[in-house]
Design a protein around this motif. Structure first.
Motif, PDB file in Angstrom:
ATOM      1  N   THR A   9       0.857  -1.190   0.000  1.00  0.00           N
ATOM      2  CA  THR A   9       0.000   0.000   0.000  1.00  0.00           C
ATOM      3  C   THR A   9       0.895   1.244   0.000  1.00  0.00           C
ATOM      4  N   LEU A  10       0.289   2.401  -0.251  1.00  0.00           N
ATOM      5  CA  LEU A  10       1.034   3.662  -0.257  1.00  0.00           C
ATOM      6  C   LEU A  10       1.728   3.876   1.085  1.00  0.00           C
ATOM      7  N   ASP A  11       0.999   3.653   2.169  1.00  0.00           N
ATOM      8  CA  ASP A  11       1.599   3.867   3.500  1.00  0.00           C
ATOM      9  C   ASP A  11       2.783   2.930   3.724  1.00  0.00           C
ATOM     10  N   GLU A  12       2.606   1.635   3.354  1.00  0.00           N
ATOM     11  CA  GLU A  12       3.706   0.666   3.559  1.00  0.00           C
ATOM     12  C   GLU A  12       4.925   1.084   2.730  1.00  0.00           C
ATOM     13  N   PHE A  13       4.657   1.561   1.511  1.00  0.00           N
ATOM     14  CA  PHE A  13       5.766   1.941   0.618  1.00  0.00           C
ATOM     15  C   PHE A  13       6.527   3.137   1.180  1.00  0.00           C
ATOM     16  N   ASP A  34      -1.769  11.867   4.158  1.00  0.00           N
ATOM     17  CA  ASP A  34      -2.871  12.848   4.208  1.00  0.00           C
ATOM     18  C   ASP A  34      -3.402  13.141   2.810  1.00  0.00           C
ATOM     19  N   ILE A  35      -2.462  13.304   1.856  1.00  0.00           N
ATOM     20  CA  ILE A  35      -2.880  13.577   0.471  1.00  0.00           C
ATOM     21  C   ILE A  35      -3.681  12.401  -0.086  1.00  0.00           C
ATOM     22  N   GLY A  36      -3.229  11.168   0.231  1.00  0.00           N
ATOM     23  CA  GLY A  36      -3.963   9.983  -0.216  1.00  0.00           C
ATOM     24  C   GLY A  36      -5.370   9.941   0.351  1.00  0.00           C
ATOM     25  N   LEU A  37      -5.537  10.356   1.603  1.00  0.00           N
ATOM     26  CA  LEU A  37      -6.870  10.371   2.234  1.00  0.00           C
ATOM     27  C   LEU A  37      -7.774  11.376   1.530  1.00  0.00           C
ATOM     28  N   ALA A  38      -7.264  12.581   1.302  1.00  0.00           N
ATOM     29  CA  ALA A  38      -8.077  13.609   0.615  1.00  0.00           C
ATOM     30  C   ALA A  38      -8.448  13.134  -0.788  1.00  0.00           C
ATOM     31  N   ALA A  39      -7.488  12.470  -1.458  1.00  0.00           N
ATOM     32  CA  ALA A  39      -7.730  11.987  -2.826  1.00  0.00           C
ATOM     33  C   ALA A  39      -8.877  10.978  -2.846  1.00  0.00           C
ATOM     34  N   LYS A  40      -8.935  10.112  -1.836  1.00  0.00           N
ATOM     35  CA  LYS A  40     -10.014   9.106  -1.784  1.00  0.00           C
ATOM     36  C   LYS A  40     -11.371   9.789  -1.601  1.00  0.00           C
ATOM     37  N   ARG A  41     -11.378  10.852  -0.793  1.00  0.00           N
ATOM     38  CA  ARG A  41     -12.645  11.566  -0.579  1.00  0.00           C
ATOM     39  C   ARG A  41     -13.082  12.294  -1.851  1.00  0.00           C
ATOM     40  N   SER A 172      -9.233   4.302 -13.851  1.00  0.00           N
ATOM     41  CA  SER A 172      -8.988   3.915 -12.454  1.00  0.00           C
ATOM     42  C   SER A 172      -8.455   5.185 -11.803  1.00  0.00           C
ATOM     43  N   THR A 173      -8.358   5.183 -10.499  1.00  0.00           N
ATOM     44  CA  THR A 173      -7.821   6.355  -9.800  1.00  0.00           C
ATOM     45  C   THR A 173      -6.407   6.026  -9.362  1.00  0.00           C
ATOM     46  N   MET A 174      -5.462   6.839  -9.852  1.00  0.00           N
ATOM     47  CA  MET A 174      -4.047   6.578  -9.561  1.00  0.00           C
ATOM     48  C   MET A 174      -3.431   7.758  -8.844  1.00  0.00           C
ATOM     49  N   LEU A 175      -2.534   7.462  -7.922  1.00  0.00           N
ATOM     50  CA  LEU A 175      -1.704   8.486  -7.294  1.00  0.00           C
ATOM     51  C   LEU A 175      -0.269   8.193  -7.718  1.00  0.00           C
ATOM     52  N   VAL A 176       0.381   9.166  -8.372  1.00  0.00           N
ATOM     53  CA  VAL A 176       1.770   9.030  -8.796  1.00  0.00           C
ATOM     54  C   VAL A 176       2.568  10.085  -8.050  1.00  0.00           C
ATOM     55  N   TYR A 177       3.680   9.667  -7.380  1.00  0.00           N
ATOM     56  CA  TYR A 177       4.491  10.711  -6.751  1.00  0.00           C
ATOM     57  C   TYR A 177       5.975  10.415  -6.953  1.00  0.00           C
ATOM     58  N   ALA A 178       6.739  11.488  -6.916  1.00  0.00           N
ATOM     59  CA  ALA A 178       8.189  11.402  -7.095  1.00  0.00           C
ATOM     60  C   ALA A 178       8.893  12.021  -5.899  1.00  0.00           C
ATOM     61  N   THR A 179       9.985  11.368  -5.481  1.00  0.00           N
ATOM     62  CA  THR A 179      11.010  12.032  -4.684  1.00  0.00           C
ATOM     63  C   THR A 179      12.270  11.909  -5.528  1.00  0.00           C
ATOM     64  N   LEU A 188      -5.764   2.957  -6.870  1.00  0.00           N
ATOM     65  CA  LEU A 188      -6.726   2.783  -5.776  1.00  0.00           C
ATOM     66  C   LEU A 188      -7.475   1.465  -5.961  1.00  0.00           C
ATOM     67  N   ASP A 189      -7.373   0.612  -4.933  1.00  0.00           N
ATOM     68  CA  ASP A 189      -8.121  -0.656  -4.938  1.00  0.00           C
ATOM     69  C   ASP A 189      -9.400  -0.421  -4.131  1.00  0.00           C
ATOM     70  N   PRO A 190     -10.524  -0.233  -4.807  1.00  0.00           N
ATOM     71  CA  PRO A 190     -11.761   0.108  -4.078  1.00  0.00           C
ATOM     72  C   PRO A 190     -12.185  -0.981  -3.085  1.00  0.00           C
ATOM     73  N   SER A 191     -11.714  -2.224  -3.332  1.00  0.00           N
ATOM     74  CA  SER A 191     -12.174  -3.319  -2.441  1.00  0.00           C
ATOM     75  C   SER A 191     -11.569  -3.179  -1.045  1.00  0.00           C
ATOM     76  N   ILE A 192     -10.424  -2.476  -0.948  1.00  0.00           N
ATOM     77  CA  ILE A 192      -9.823  -2.282   0.388  1.00  0.00           C
ATOM     78  C   ILE A 192      -9.642  -0.798   0.698  1.00  0.00           C
ATOM     79  N   GLY A 193      -9.966   0.064  -0.285  1.00  0.00           N
ATOM     80  CA  GLY A 193      -9.871   1.511  -0.033  1.00  0.00           C
ATOM     81  C   GLY A 193      -8.438   1.985   0.169  1.00  0.00           C
ATOM     82  N   GLU A 194      -7.489   1.294  -0.500  1.00  0.00           N
ATOM     83  CA  GLU A 194      -6.075   1.668  -0.364  1.00  0.00           C
ATOM     84  C   GLU A 194      -5.439   1.907  -1.729  1.00  0.00           C
ATOM     85  N   PHE A 195      -4.533   2.877  -1.800  1.00  0.00           N
ATOM     86  CA  PHE A 195      -3.694   3.016  -2.994  1.00  0.00           C
ATOM     87  C   PHE A 195      -2.618   1.933  -2.918  1.00  0.00           C
TER      88      PHE A 195
END
Ligand code: P6P
Length: 337
Positions: A9-13, A34-41, A172-179, A188-195
């Motif tokens: 998941t995004l958090d684990e990563f 936090d950004i992932g949470l707002a994105a889901k909403r 699908s709903t995707m979150l892409v980020y770079a460092t 976003l996997d809607p079945s578990i509500g996680e990116f």
């Protein structure tokens, strides 16, 4: 499907990434969560926007009798709210707000980062069901922690971003980020509500066959840009083509496609609008950071986007971004190195 496949998941990563960063405090991971949470909403509301339109324009009262805010404002409120109530962000700049907002509560003043975002780019496309997106850039504040953030925290060069990303609300709903460590995509996997990590270590192909530009403004572009567009139209198998023109009027969708498949996106200045339309701080800088980390290039036709010293929160810039070989061919037409 292999049910035992371990999907991060995004958090684990983001927490895993901490191991590679000495003295990391976890604040950036918290901000991305936090950004992932707002994105889901926002995703929930974007997905039913069509329904609201059927029952009345956005901004009306829905079937539950609730006031329906314009989606841009709703998205702005969601991202502003989660960042304000988190522990990682001292303030925000948003396409929807005239001025930057420095959070003045004690926890926020102690925070290490500020965030610039376009909460819902391309929202005019909602009523025709075209993909839209959120774009964000994260900077380490330059003022003392403990103080309320101020203007210089929000007007830093794009090179100073510590992270940047986008959410695309599409098929699908995707979150892409770079460092600086790389670019990674989460679906976003809607079945578990996680990116969940679906596109690890995204690289921008050095070349491609897609060029994206609004042909309606063709005769308003400078000569070098017009010459490059003509080259794109005349590519053959022998010269690395033929190219295809893809432009759907939603920057997040156009740049995301070109990042994955290879290509070039152009929003040049015109005679009427020499600075073009796109905003430096929360549209061009984040994408320039992402595409450069992935191996591509981004300029304003004269200089690297990330090197531009901002003077205003909402300033515009011409934008040329994509595969480095295609950018080099453009530069050979415009005479810019
Ligand atoms: P035009 C959407 O309004 C946006 O800001 C970007 O997402 C998009 O790339 C651009 O404007 C499209 O502008 O002038 O070609 O319609």
């Amino acid at each position: 499907m292999n049910v035992n496949r371990r999907v991060l998941t995004l958090d684990e990563f983001t927490l895993q990434q901490l191991r590679h960063i000495p003295n990391a405090t976890g604040e950036l991971s918290g901000l991305l969560r936090d950004i992932g949470l707002a994105a889901k909403r926002v995703n929930v509301e974007v997905n039913k926007a069509g329904l609201v339109d059927i029952l009345g324009d956005a901004g009306s009262v829905n079937v539950q009798g609730e006031d329906v805010k314009k989606l841009d404002i709703f998205a702005n409120d969601q991202f502003t709210g989660v960042l304000h109530h988190g522990i990682s962000c001292a303030g925000i700049g948003s396409e929807e707000l005239d001025e930057f907002v420095a959070f003045d509560d004690t926890v926020s003043c102690q925070s290490k980062y500020v965030c610039l975002f376009d909460p819902l780019d391309g929202s005019g496309n909602i009523d025709v069901n075209v993909s839209i997106g959120t774009i964000f850039g994260v900077y380490r504040r330059v003022t003392e922690r403990g103080e309320v953030a101020s203007k210089e925290d929000f007007l830093q060069k794009g090179t100073q971003q510590v992270a940047a990303g986008y959410i695309i609300y599409g098929s699908s709903t995707m979150l892409v980020y770079a460092t600086r460590r790389g670019v990674n995509g989460f679906t976003l996997d809607p079945s578990i509500g996680e990116f969940t990590l679906s596109h690890p270590d995204i690289k921008c192909p050095p070349s491609g066959k897609i060029y994206s530009v609004n042909h309606g403004n063709f005769f308003q572009y400078e000569e070098g840009v017009r010459n490059y567009i003509n080259i794109c139209q005349n590519k053959t198998k022998a010269t690395g083509g033929p190219y295809t023109q893809r432009y759907i009027g939603s920057m997040v969708a156009d740049v995301h496609r070109n990042l994955i498949k290879g290509g070039i996106f152009m929003y040049p200045g015109t005679i009427d609008k020499p600075k073009g339309k796109l905003r430096l701080m929360y549209e061009c800088n984040p994408f320039a950071f992402i595409v450069e980390v992935a191996g591509g290039k981004a300029t304003n036709g004269k200089q690297r986007i990330l090197d531009i010293q901002p003077t205003e929160l909402h300033q515009r810039t011409p934008m040329f971004i994509g595969s480095k070989d295609m950018m080099h061919e453009l530069e050979s037409c415009t005479g810019d190195k």
